[in-house]
Design an enzyme around this catalytic site. Structure first.
Site, PDB file in Angstrom:
ATOM      1  CG  HIS A   1      -2.502  -8.277   5.688  1.00 59.96           C
ATOM      2  ND1 HIS A   1      -2.346  -7.796   4.721  1.00 59.96           N
ATOM      3  CD2 HIS A   1      -2.655  -7.892   6.924  1.00 59.96           C
ATOM      4  CE1 HIS A   1      -2.200  -6.347   5.675  1.00 59.96           C
ATOM      5  NE2 HIS A   1      -2.052  -6.509   6.619  1.00 59.96           N
TER       6      HIS A   1
ATOM      7  CD  GLU B   1      -0.272  -1.604   3.781  1.00 59.58           C
ATOM      8  OE1 GLU B   1       0.182  -0.701   3.919  1.00 59.58           O
ATOM      9  OE2 GLU B   1       0.134  -1.840   2.671  1.00 59.58           O
TER      10      GLU B   1
ATOM     11  CD  GLU C   1      -3.465  -5.912  10.515  1.00 57.33           C
ATOM     12  OE1 GLU C   1      -2.458  -5.914  10.809  1.00 57.33           O
ATOM     13  OE2 GLU C   1      -3.922  -5.244   9.832  1.00 57.33           O
TER      14      GLU C   1
ATOM     15  CG  ASP D   1      -2.412  -2.900   6.519  1.00 53.03           C
ATOM     16  OD1 ASP D   1      -2.565  -3.772   5.831  1.00 53.03           O
ATOM     17  OD2 ASP D   1      -1.088  -3.447   6.896  1.00 53.03           O
TER      18      ASP D   1
END
Length: 267
Positions: free
Chosen positions: A143, A122, A242, A152
Site C-alpha cells: 500500500h 488483515e 484506494e 482494503d
C-alpha cells in the site's frame, strides 16, 4: 463428518484439510511453497471463505501459510490495469466480499503465523486468536510504500486490534513488525518457538472443542460483531479511495515513462 468436502480441491492456492473433530486447516500456498498472492486468488477467495463459513462440518478454522511464511508476496501485474474502472470494480467488489465472508465464519478462527505476514495481514487479524512464531513479522508491502491508499481493510483491522495511532504510524511508514511487538500491542495472543505456531493452534482448537457447539459458534459471532460492523462501514469506501490512488499512480508512472520513450524514438 465428511459432508461438504466437494470444495476442498477447488482453489489453486488454498490447501484445505479437516480432521475427524472438524478442525479445518486452511493453508495459503503457491505450488506447495510460500504464497504469492495473485488476481486469480483474489477472485477464488471470495467463494472459498463463503463455502468455509457456510459448512457446519467446520468446527474450528485455522489459517496458516506454507513454506515457513504466511503471505509474503504479491504479483501486482496479475491484476492488470488497475487504472481501468472495470478492473477496479472487480477488485473492489471481491475485496469487500473476502473480508465479509471471513468475518462471517461463525466458529472460532485461529491464525498460525510463521515468517512473513507482509500481504493481506488483515486476514490474520480477522481471526479470534493469533499465534505467532518468534521469528514471525508483520508488514504492509502493497500500500502506502507502493503509492496507494491502505484502503482494503488493513487499516480497519489493525486499528481495531492495536489502536488507531499505532495503526496509522505502522501503515504510513511500513516496516517489519516483530511478533513480540505485535504481542505487546495486543494483536498477537501468543508467541511460540519457530515452527510451533500450527501445533499450538491445534492445541487451542482441541481446548475450544470441549465447549458445546452452540456456545462456540455464538461466542465467535459475538466477538467478531464490532469488527464486522466496521468492515461493512469502512472497507467499500476505503477500496474506492484506494482505487482512485491506484489510477493516479498509473497515470504518474505513464507520465514519467513517456519522455524516456520519446528520447529513444528521437535517438
Amino acid at each position: 463428518m465428511q459432508a461438504n468436502v466437494n470444495y476442498f480441491d477447488a482453489y489453486r492456492s488454498l490447501k484445505l484439510t479437516r480432521d475427524a473433530n472438524g478442525v479445518l486447516v486452511t493453508e495459503f500456498h503457491s505450488n506447495g511453497g510460500p504464497f504469492t498472492f495473485t488476481a486469480q486468488d483474489h477472485t477464488e477467495f471470495v467463494d472459498a471463505f463463503y463455502r468455509i463459513a457456510q459448512d457446519r462440518a467446520n468446527k474450528i478454522v485455522i489459517l496458516t501459510g506454507a513454506g515457513g511464511d504466511f503471505i509474503p508476496n504479491i504479483d501486482f501485474a496479475s491484476f492488470g490495469s488497475v487504472a481501468d474502472p472495470g478492473v477496479w470494480s472487480q477488485v473492489h467488489d471481491e475485496g469487500v466480499q473476502i473480508l465479509e465472508n471471513l468475518a462471517n465464519i461463525r466458529v472460532p478462527v485461529i491464525a498460525a503465523i510463521e515468517g512473513r505476514a507482509y500481504v493481506h495481514s488483515e486476514y490474520a487479524l480477522l481471526a479470534s486468536v493469533i499465534v505467532a512464531a518468534e521469528g514471525a513479522t508483520f508488514n504492509d508491502v502493497p500500500h502506502f510504500a507502493g503509492g496507494i491508499v491502505p484502503g482494503d481493510g488493513i487499516f480497519t483491522t489493525w486499528s481495531h486490534r492495536a489502536g488507531a495511532g499505532r495503526a496509522e504510524a505502522f501503515l504510513l511508514n511500513p516496516q517489519p513488525l516483530t511478533a513480540r511487538i505485535a504481542y505487546d500491542w495486543g494483536v498477537v495472543a501468543e508467541v511460540v518457538p519457530n515452527g510451533k505456531a500450527l501445533s499450538r493452534a491445534r492445541e487451542l482448537a482441541e481446548l475450544y472443542l470441549k465447549v458445546p457447539e452452540v456456545t462456540r459458534r455464538n461466542t465467535r459471532v459475538h466477538f467478531i460483531q464490532p469488527l464486522k460492523e466496521r468492515i461493512v462501514r469502512e472497507v467499500g469506501y476505503g477500496l474506492s479511495l484506494e482505487g482512485a490512488s491506484a489510477a493516479d499512480l498509473v497515470k504518474s508512472m505513464q507520465a514519467k515513462s513517456e519522455p524516456v520513450a520519446q528520447k529513444r524514438k528521437s535517438a
